[in-house]
Scaffold this motif. Structure first.
Motif, PDB file in Angstrom:
ATOM      1  N   ARG A   1     -10.497 -42.819 -25.713  1.00  0.00           N
ATOM      2  CA  ARG A   1     -11.369 -43.558 -24.806  1.00  0.00           C
ATOM      3  C   ARG A   1     -12.170 -44.601 -25.578  1.00  0.00           C
ATOM      4  NH1 ARG A   1     -13.414 -42.073 -19.809  1.00  0.00           N
ATOM      5  NH2 ARG A   1     -12.801 -39.902 -20.136  1.00  0.00           N
ATOM      6  N   LEU A   2     -12.254 -45.806 -25.057  1.00  0.00           N
ATOM      7  CA  LEU A   2     -12.977 -46.894 -25.743  1.00  0.00           C
ATOM      8  C   LEU A   2     -14.484 -46.633 -25.804  1.00  0.00           C
ATOM      9  CD1 LEU A   2     -11.083 -49.983 -24.299  1.00  0.00           C
ATOM     10  CD2 LEU A   2     -11.117 -49.253 -26.679  1.00  0.00           C
ATOM     11  N   ASN A   3     -15.064 -46.238 -24.699  1.00  0.00           N
ATOM     12  CA  ASN A   3     -16.507 -45.986 -24.659  1.00  0.00           C
ATOM     13  C   ASN A   3     -16.765 -44.491 -24.571  1.00  0.00           C
ATOM     14  OD1 ASN A   3     -17.237 -48.803 -24.582  1.00  0.00           O
ATOM     15  ND2 ASN A   3     -16.494 -48.815 -22.466  1.00  0.00           N
ATOM     16  N   ARG A   4     -16.645 -43.853 -25.743  1.00  0.00           N
ATOM     17  CA  ARG A   4     -16.836 -42.408 -25.770  1.00  0.00           C
ATOM     18  C   ARG A   4     -18.302 -42.060 -25.650  1.00  0.00           C
ATOM     19  NH1 ARG A   4     -13.751 -40.935 -31.129  1.00  0.00           N
ATOM     20  NH2 ARG A   4     -14.232 -43.099 -31.598  1.00  0.00           N
ATOM     21  N   ARG A   5     -18.537 -40.784 -25.259  1.00  0.00           N
ATOM     22  CA  ARG A   5     -19.932 -40.357 -25.130  1.00  0.00           C
ATOM     23  C   ARG A   5     -20.620 -40.386 -26.501  1.00  0.00           C
ATOM     24  NH1 ARG A   5     -16.875 -35.785 -25.453  1.00  0.00           N
ATOM     25  NH2 ARG A   5     -17.660 -34.025 -26.641  1.00  0.00           N
ATOM     26  N   ILE A   6     -21.890 -40.620 -26.498  1.00  0.00           N
ATOM     27  CA  ILE A   6     -22.661 -40.703 -27.742  1.00  0.00           C
ATOM     28  C   ILE A   6     -23.397 -39.388 -27.955  1.00  0.00           C
ATOM     29  CG2 ILE A   6     -24.537 -41.895 -28.934  1.00  0.00           C
ATOM     30  CD1 ILE A   6     -23.848 -44.367 -27.307  1.00  0.00           C
TER      31      ILE A   6
ATOM     32  N   GLU B   1     -11.763 -34.914 -22.403  1.00  0.00           N
ATOM     33  CA  GLU B   1     -12.905 -35.743 -22.030  1.00  0.00           C
ATOM     34  C   GLU B   1     -12.846 -37.133 -22.661  1.00  0.00           C
ATOM     35  OE1 GLU B   1     -17.764 -35.445 -21.593  1.00  0.00           O
ATOM     36  OE2 GLU B   1     -16.629 -33.806 -22.491  1.00  0.00           O
ATOM     37  N   ASP B   2     -12.443 -37.212 -23.918  1.00  0.00           N
ATOM     38  CA  ASP B   2     -12.452 -38.502 -24.607  1.00  0.00           C
ATOM     39  C   ASP B   2     -11.086 -38.935 -25.118  1.00  0.00           C
ATOM     40  OD1 ASP B   2     -15.190 -39.096 -24.328  1.00  0.00           O
ATOM     41  OD2 ASP B   2     -15.694 -37.718 -25.945  1.00  0.00           O
ATOM     42  N   SER B   3     -10.047 -38.220 -24.757  1.00  0.00           N
ATOM     43  CA  SER B   3      -8.716 -38.594 -25.236  1.00  0.00           C
ATOM     44  C   SER B   3      -7.637 -38.069 -24.300  1.00  0.00           C
ATOM     45  CB  SER B   3      -8.474 -38.049 -26.652  1.00  0.00           C
ATOM     46  OG  SER B   3      -8.441 -36.632 -26.642  1.00  0.00           O
ATOM     47  N   ILE B   4      -6.453 -38.639 -24.446  1.00  0.00           N
ATOM     48  CA  ILE B   4      -5.282 -38.227 -23.674  1.00  0.00           C
ATOM     49  C   ILE B   4      -4.121 -38.097 -24.649  1.00  0.00           C
ATOM     50  CG2 ILE B   4      -3.632 -38.873 -21.868  1.00  0.00           C
ATOM     51  CD1 ILE B   4      -5.877 -40.510 -20.567  1.00  0.00           C
ATOM     52  N   GLU B   5      -3.445 -36.970 -24.627  1.00  0.00           N
ATOM     53  CA  GLU B   5      -2.266 -36.777 -25.472  1.00  0.00           C
ATOM     54  C   GLU B   5      -1.016 -36.837 -24.607  1.00  0.00           C
ATOM     55  OE1 GLU B   5      -2.307 -33.511 -28.162  1.00  0.00           O
ATOM     56  OE2 GLU B   5      -4.404 -33.812 -28.750  1.00  0.00           O
TER      57      GLU B   5
ATOM     58  N   GLU C   1      -0.749 -48.347 -22.701  1.00  0.00           N
ATOM     59  CA  GLU C   1      -2.129 -47.886 -22.814  1.00  0.00           C
ATOM     60  C   GLU C   1      -2.774 -47.813 -21.437  1.00  0.00           C
ATOM     61  OE1 GLU C   1      -3.431 -49.519 -27.227  1.00  0.00           O
ATOM     62  OE2 GLU C   1      -3.819 -50.748 -25.458  1.00  0.00           O
ATOM     63  N   LYS C   2      -3.498 -46.747 -21.213  1.00  0.00           N
ATOM     64  CA  LYS C   2      -4.247 -46.616 -19.976  1.00  0.00           C
ATOM     65  C   LYS C   2      -5.504 -47.468 -20.084  1.00  0.00           C
ATOM     66  CE  LYS C   2      -6.346 -43.188 -16.923  1.00  0.00           C
ATOM     67  NZ  LYS C   2      -6.635 -41.757 -16.686  1.00  0.00           N
ATOM     68  N   LYS C   3      -5.928 -48.034 -18.967  1.00  0.00           N
ATOM     69  CA  LYS C   3      -7.129 -48.865 -18.956  1.00  0.00           C
ATOM     70  C   LYS C   3      -8.333 -48.068 -19.466  1.00  0.00           C
ATOM     71  CE  LYS C   3      -9.911 -51.884 -15.987  1.00  0.00           C
ATOM     72  NZ  LYS C   3     -10.097 -52.407 -14.611  1.00  0.00           N
TER      73      LYS C   3
ATOM     74  N   TYR D   1      -8.629 -47.174 -22.610  1.00  0.00           N
ATOM     75  CA  TYR D   1      -8.204 -46.390 -23.769  1.00  0.00           C
ATOM     76  C   TYR D   1      -7.417 -47.277 -24.732  1.00  0.00           C
ATOM     77  CZ  TYR D   1      -9.265 -42.080 -21.166  1.00  0.00           C
ATOM     78  OH  TYR D   1      -9.885 -41.076 -20.480  1.00  0.00           O
ATOM     79  N   TYR D   2      -7.295 -46.823 -25.971  1.00  0.00           N
ATOM     80  CA  TYR D   2      -6.397 -47.467 -26.928  1.00  0.00           C
ATOM     81  C   TYR D   2      -5.548 -46.399 -27.596  1.00  0.00           C
ATOM     82  CZ  TYR D   2      -9.405 -45.824 -30.742  1.00  0.00           C
ATOM     83  OH  TYR D   2     -10.116 -45.032 -31.609  1.00  0.00           O
ATOM     84  N   ILE D   3      -4.355 -46.755 -28.017  1.00  0.00           N
ATOM     85  CA  ILE D   3      -3.464 -45.809 -28.682  1.00  0.00           C
ATOM     86  C   ILE D   3      -3.868 -45.689 -30.147  1.00  0.00           C
ATOM     87  CG2 ILE D   3      -1.094 -45.372 -29.438  1.00  0.00           C
ATOM     88  CD1 ILE D   3      -0.143 -46.665 -26.846  1.00  0.00           C
ATOM     89  N   ASP D   4      -4.117 -44.477 -30.565  1.00  0.00           N
ATOM     90  CA  ASP D   4      -4.426 -44.204 -31.968  1.00  0.00           C
ATOM     91  C   ASP D   4      -3.121 -44.290 -32.761  1.00  0.00           C
ATOM     92  OD1 ASP D   4      -5.273 -43.296 -34.412  1.00  0.00           O
ATOM     93  OD2 ASP D   4      -5.634 -41.232 -33.762  1.00  0.00           O
ATOM     94  N   LYS D   5      -2.970 -45.341 -33.559  1.00  0.00           N
ATOM     95  CA  LYS D   5      -1.710 -45.579 -34.272  1.00  0.00           C
ATOM     96  C   LYS D   5      -1.360 -44.447 -35.232  1.00  0.00           C
ATOM     97  CE  LYS D   5      -1.908 -50.629 -33.946  1.00  0.00           C
ATOM     98  NZ  LYS D   5      -1.960 -51.919 -34.695  1.00  0.00           N
ATOM     99  N   SER D   6      -2.384 -43.814 -35.795  1.00  0.00           N
ATOM    100  CA  SER D   6      -2.116 -42.727 -36.745  1.00  0.00           C
ATOM    101  C   SER D   6      -1.520 -41.497 -36.060  1.00  0.00           C
ATOM    102  CB  SER D   6      -3.398 -42.335 -37.474  1.00  0.00           C
ATOM    103  OG  SER D   6      -4.339 -41.760 -36.585  1.00  0.00           O
ATOM    104  N   SER D   7      -1.668 -41.407 -34.730  1.00  0.00           N
ATOM    105  CA  SER D   7      -1.151 -40.258 -33.991  1.00  0.00           C
ATOM    106  C   SER D   7       0.279 -40.474 -33.509  1.00  0.00           C
ATOM    107  CB  SER D   7      -2.045 -39.969 -32.780  1.00  0.00           C
ATOM    108  OG  SER D   7      -1.848 -40.955 -31.768  1.00  0.00           O
ATOM    109  N   TYR D   8       0.748 -41.719 -33.553  1.00  0.00           N
ATOM    110  CA  TYR D   8       2.046 -42.044 -32.954  1.00  0.00           C
ATOM    111  C   TYR D   8       3.190 -41.529 -33.828  1.00  0.00           C
ATOM    112  CZ  TYR D   8       5.743 -44.698 -30.668  1.00  0.00           C
ATOM    113  OH  TYR D   8       6.882 -45.052 -29.996  1.00  0.00           O
TER     114      TYR D   8
END
Length: 245
Positions: free
Chosen positions: A240-245, A13-17, A210-212, A214-221
């Motif tokens: 995801r940049l605008n994750r659910r609150i 929902e809020d990320s892509i691996e 990067e997918k539109k 989203y941003y790449i989590d550098k710590s995961s790379y």
């Protein structure tokens, strides 16, 4: 042209691996293969733990959310189990009652747990459980062997820390400044995870894209060389940049 490279994409929902690697049966054109070495027992153990944490992380991302519970079930000294078999039985009996209480209220119980014992014989159980109405009251009433402490889950880092924590072993406990002599990880059976999208491509991308939104989590790379094939691979997570609150 031969599509030598593979990409597995897990969408949550809020990320892509993303996992990218070279199909070993083809080889990389114009690229010298790394030295192929037999994996050592320690490397195999680390790889197995990595896979266990990955699967746990995918279950967390699919079925749990912020403000679900991470509960710590402790034992009174006089109630400590004699061995892991007895501790598992205590947990199973508690879950049987909790599942029944959930069902009465129209909920489905989902859990992930790690039973742990330290060098001084202090047994305890960490449990991730979906939070519904009265969950804390149900657990406190059901767990009669000792205390229960609750924390709310938070998704920062895509549950990566929690996945490592809930699956920790005596060998990985030092990550959390703990010492353990025995652990047992398990989860309820109703936590299926989505299959990855699979794609083949001709050329190894120099940089991940990067997918539109989203941003790449550098710590995961991470990028490395497969010990079995001698070829490189990499994986990373996009948030995801605008994750659910």
């Amino acid at each position: 042209m031969i599509k030598r490279y593979k990409r597995l994409t897990y969408i949550f929902e809020d990320s892509i691996e993303v996992y990218e690697y070279l199909d070993g049966k083809y080889g990389a054109p114009g690229e010298k293969r790394g030295v192929k070495r037999e994996a050592t027992p320690d490397q195999i153990k680390k790889r197995n733990q990595w896979n266990k944490e990955r699967k746990a992380r995918h279950k967390l991302k699919t079925w749990f959310k912020e403000n679900d519970f991470l509960a710590l079930l402790t034992y009174k000294k006089e109630e400590r189990p004699p061995d892991m078999k007895a501790a598992k039985k205590d947990f199973q009996e508690a879950m049987r009652i909790i599942r029944r209480e959930y069902k009465k209220r129209g909920y489905e119980l989902r859990w992930m747990r790690n039973i742990e014992v330290g060098p001084r014989g202090a047994w305890h159980i960490h449990v991730v459980i979906n939070r519904e109405a009265d969950t804390d009251l149900i657990l406190k009433k059901t767990w009669t062997h000792g205390r229960i402490d609750f924390k709310h889950l938070y998704e920062e880092g895509g549950f990566a820390d929690l996945a490592g924590y809930i699956t920790k072993t005596p060998e990985t406990a030092n990550r959390y400044n703990e010492k353990l002599v025995e652990t047992s990880y398990s989860s309820s059976r109703n936590l299926p995870v989505p299959e990855p999208e699979k794609k083949r491509f001709v050329r190894w991308p120099k940089k991940p894209k990067e997918k539109k939104g989203y941003y790449i989590d550098k710590s995961s790379y991470f990028e490395g060389t497969n010990q079995a094939t001698g070829y490189k691979f990499r994986y990373y997570t996009m948030i995801r940049l605008n994750r659910r609150i």
